[in-house]
Design a protein around this motif. Structure first.
Motif, PDB file in Angstrom:
ATOM      1  N   GLY A   1       5.523  -5.282  -0.015  1.00 24.34           N
ATOM      2  CA  GLY A   1       4.378  -3.966  -0.397  1.00 24.34           C
ATOM      3  C   GLY A   1       3.262  -4.830  -1.084  1.00 24.34           C
ATOM      4  O   GLY A   1       2.362  -4.383  -0.860  1.00 24.34           O
ATOM      5  N   VAL A   2       3.506  -5.497  -2.157  1.00 20.93           N
ATOM      6  CA  VAL A   2       2.361  -5.960  -2.804  1.00 20.93           C
ATOM      7  C   VAL A   2       1.310  -7.091  -1.905  1.00 20.93           C
ATOM      8  O   VAL A   2       0.150  -7.126  -1.720  1.00 20.93           O
ATOM      9  N   ALA A   3       2.182  -7.917  -0.981  1.00 19.55           N
ATOM     10  CA  ALA A   3       1.552  -8.410   0.014  1.00 19.55           C
ATOM     11  C   ALA A   3       0.450  -7.813   0.920  1.00 19.55           C
ATOM     12  O   ALA A   3      -0.500  -8.065   1.088  1.00 19.55           O
ATOM     13  N   ALA A   4       1.140  -6.764   1.396  1.00 17.12           N
ATOM     14  CA  ALA A   4       0.241  -5.830   2.211  1.00 17.12           C
ATOM     15  C   ALA A   4      -0.960  -5.243   1.182  1.00 17.12           C
ATOM     16  O   ALA A   4      -2.070  -5.073   1.936  1.00 17.12           O
ATOM     17  N   GLY A   5      -0.521  -4.728   0.105  1.00 12.64           N
ATOM     18  CA  GLY A   5      -1.653  -4.182  -0.648  1.00 12.64           C
ATOM     19  C   GLY A   5      -2.871  -5.186  -0.948  1.00 12.64           C
ATOM     20  O   GLY A   5      -3.896  -4.885  -0.922  1.00 12.64           O
ATOM     21  N   VAL A   6      -2.549  -6.388  -1.446  1.00  9.11           N
ATOM     22  CA  VAL A   6      -3.360  -7.583  -1.636  1.00  9.11           C
ATOM     23  C   VAL A   6      -3.984  -7.958  -0.367  1.00  9.11           C
ATOM     24  O   VAL A   6      -5.140  -8.190  -0.372  1.00  9.11           O
ATOM     25  N   ALA A   7      -3.319  -7.873   0.954  1.00  6.59           N
ATOM     26  CA  ALA A   7      -3.915  -8.224   2.106  1.00  6.59           C
ATOM     27  C   ALA A   7      -5.227  -7.153   2.343  1.00  6.59           C
ATOM     28  O   ALA A   7      -6.344  -7.580   2.667  1.00  6.59           O
ATOM     29  N   ARG A   8      -4.839  -5.958   1.954  1.00  3.95           N
ATOM     30  CA  ARG A   8      -5.916  -5.019   2.142  1.00  3.95           C
ATOM     31  C   ARG A   8      -7.221  -5.314   1.335  1.00  3.95           C
ATOM     32  O   ARG A   8      -8.412  -5.000   1.529  1.00  3.95           O
ATOM     33  N   LEU A   9      -6.842  -5.497  -0.002  1.00  2.00           N
ATOM     34  CA  LEU A   9      -7.960  -5.859  -0.892  1.00  2.00           C
ATOM     35  C   LEU A   9      -8.681  -7.172  -0.324  1.00  2.00           C
ATOM     36  O   LEU A   9     -10.248  -7.094  -0.679  1.00  2.00           O
ATOM     37  N   LEU A  10      -7.986  -8.054   0.038  1.00  2.00           N
ATOM     38  CA  LEU A  10      -8.719  -9.296   0.558  1.00  2.00           C
ATOM     39  C   LEU A  10      -9.534  -9.116   1.774  1.00  2.00           C
ATOM     40  O   LEU A  10     -10.092 -10.224   2.419  1.00  2.00           O
ATOM     41  N   GLY A  11      -9.408  -7.967   2.614  1.00  2.00           N
ATOM     42  CA  GLY A  11      -9.884  -7.897   3.900  1.00  2.00           C
ATOM     43  C   GLY A  11      -9.267  -8.758   4.877  1.00  2.00           C
ATOM     44  O   GLY A  11      -9.954  -8.850   6.007  1.00  2.00           O
ATOM     45  N   LEU A  12      -8.012  -9.016   4.805  1.00  2.00           N
ATOM     46  CA  LEU A  12      -7.199  -9.676   5.878  1.00  2.00           C
ATOM     47  C   LEU A  12      -7.174  -8.884   7.056  1.00  2.00           C
ATOM     48  O   LEU A  12      -7.135  -7.680   7.107  1.00  2.00           O
ATOM     49  N   THR A  13      -7.019  -9.456   8.302  1.00  2.00           N
ATOM     50  CA  THR A  13      -6.795  -8.885   9.538  1.00  2.00           C
ATOM     51  C   THR A  13      -5.397  -8.698   9.590  1.00  2.00           C
ATOM     52  O   THR A  13      -4.378  -8.813   8.858  1.00  2.00           O
ATOM     53  N   GLU A  14      -5.076  -7.859  10.804  1.00  2.00           N
ATOM     54  CA  GLU A  14      -3.644  -7.412  10.948  1.00  2.00           C
ATOM     55  C   GLU A  14      -2.845  -8.265  11.058  1.00  2.00           C
ATOM     56  O   GLU A  14      -1.573  -8.425  10.657  1.00  2.00           O
ATOM     57  N   ASP A  15      -3.242  -9.521  11.921  1.00  2.00           N
ATOM     58  CA  ASP A  15      -2.345 -10.416  12.098  1.00  2.00           C
ATOM     59  C   ASP A  15      -2.119 -11.455  10.728  1.00  2.00           C
ATOM     60  O   ASP A  15      -0.880 -11.681  10.523  1.00  2.00           O
TER      61      ASP A  15
END
Length: 452
Positions: A164-178
């Motif tokens: 869950g943390v990884a997904a939340g941080v990914a959103r904050l960093l603007g990562l792509t779905e992949d």
């Protein structure tokens, strides 16, 4: 079916139901009170020293300040220290179906990223922070349900909160779905699949694994940003996981599964504590009236035992001693975690006169809820038995606003000056209404050292 990576990348503030927002506002304020007490523990002190020594910040990422400390370290270091700080006091929100806690990893991890982003010129708004909290909580809960549903071992919360943390941080960093898929896979693979029952049978500072789950999730997102691969996360993708993900974005585990704790000890002890409290109150008893105690409950709760704890860790993962404390003192708060309570002769008398009984029925039904009953055997020969109980703080037996406030005030009293504590609570309970400057102000209040 919406994939978790699509959910993480596309969720908007307006799509979050108000009952989800209400829970996360409440969790924010509640966790801050717990963190204040946690910052006084040896666990927190050691974790913050380690973060300061081994997890320094870099110019490329920016610094994040440690909760109730203020020293700048890397975002992973701040997540590590914050998660251990919150988890050192077992009083934060939880989820019974997952047998664990998301907030103790999610909040310090995402606060660390918010603080580091602000240092680089992007001050998150409260609405942005609500979105990433929702993503991290919802994905963590579902990863936890999948892990419990597909793995034989009972793993700590760090194992699934990392996803869950990884997904939340990914959103904050603007990562792509992949990239988000890879971040979750990295976090799941490297997250701590630690054995929870080991820490219950042998209580130590290891706690619930979130001290490593939080930084694992943070680092996974940064690794995925640079091209490190790790997908798929088997707790979030594939046929085995599908039953726990099919209604993502339509039903909300945050609403269905989040509970709160009136007392800073393991949730498994709470129905027995509540039952003992009510028996003592309703029958106008004092501890000197009680000869012995019988607790009937489920298997895992009996494993808590804890008749003669010698440390805070042993108190947190016990049942006989907290029940005895409630019988003698009529409450269990931070004050009851002090060393002098461990030596209280009357509490020890009641604790050692407590019988723990596992019943097949309670073990069978203690899945999404926790069940127990208590019988007091009095010195005058009477036996007083409670009804079967589930804990205060569950969705069907919620704490009210006054109870939440009194808990927060009790936890922050003497540690945080009242004007600061009041401002923190007010802002946390409405954080999604804050603009970037407002959320930055709240973070400043959270990371400043204790006032004691």
């Amino acid at each position: 079916m919406t994939s978790f990576s699509e959910f993480a990348g596309s969720l908007t503030y307006d799509a979050i139901p108000e009952d989800v927002r209400k829970i996360l506002r409440r969790s924010f304020a509640d966790i801050l009170g717990v963190a204040a007490v946690g910052a006084t523990t040896e666990i927190s002190s050691i974790a913050r020293k380690i973060a300061d020594r081994l997890w320094r910040s870099s110019p490329e990422i920016g610094a994040a300040r440690m909760i109730f400390d203020g020293r700048p370290v890397s975002p992973a270091g701040a997540a590590f220290a914050g998660a251990f700080t919150i988890d050192s006091i077992d009083g934060h929100d939880g989820t019974s179906p997952c047998k664990g806690h998301a907030g103790s990893a999610v909040f310090p991890a995402l606060l660390s990223i918010a603080d580091s982003l602000r240092a680089s010129g992007h001050a998150l708004s409260g609405q942005e922070f609500m979105v990433v909290l929702t993503i991290a909580y919802e994905i963590a809960y579902r990863a936890g349900l999948t892990l419990h549903g597909t793995a034989a071992d009972y793993h700590t919360s760090g194992a699934w909160t990392a996803v869950g943390v990884a997904a939340g941080v990914a959103r904050l960093l603007g990562l792509t779905e992949d990239q988000t898929r890879h971040a979750a896979g990295i976090a799941e693979y490297h997250g701590p699949r630690s054995q929870m029952m080991r820490c219950i049978d042998y209580p130590t500072m290891l706690r619930d694994g979130v001290g490593w789950g939080a930084p694992s999730g943070v680092m996974a997102a940064y690794m995925a940003e640079l091209g490190f691969t790790g997908a798929p996360a088997v707790t979030a993708e594939g046929n085995a996981a599908e039953p726990w993900w099919r209604d993502l974005g339509q039903a909300w585990r945050i609403v269905e599964d989040t509970h709160y704790k009136p007392y800073p000890v393991c949730r498994w002890a709470h129905p027995s504590i509540d039952a003992a409290h009510d028996l003592m109150r309703d029958n106008k008893l004092s501890s000197t009236d009680v000869e012995r105690v019988r607790i009937q409950t489920f298997h895992y709760a009996v494993r808590l035992a804890g008749y003669n704890p010698k440390t805070l860790d042993e108190v947190s993962y016990s049942i006989a001693f907290p029940v005895a404390t409630m019988i003698v003192r009529g409450r269990i708060g931070p004050q009851e975690l002090s060393p002098e309570v461990l030596e209280d002769e009357e509490i020890r008398r009641i604790s050692n006169a407590t019988e723990l009984v596992e019943t097949e029925h309670y073990t069978k039904i203690s899945v999404g809820k926790r069940w127990a009953d208590v019988t007091l055997y009095l010195k005058d020969g009477r036996e007083i038995m409670s009804e079967p109980r589930t804990p205060k703080g569950d969705a069907d037996n919620p704490m009210n606003e006054d109870e939440f406030h009194r808990k927060y005030a009790n936890f922050t009293d003497g540690l945080i000056a009242k004007p600061r504590a009041d401002e923190m609570e007010t802002m946390a309970l409405s954080f999604d209404r804050l603009d970037g400057a407002g959320l930055s102000r709240l973070i400043d209040l959270i990371v400043a050292p204790l006032d004691r």
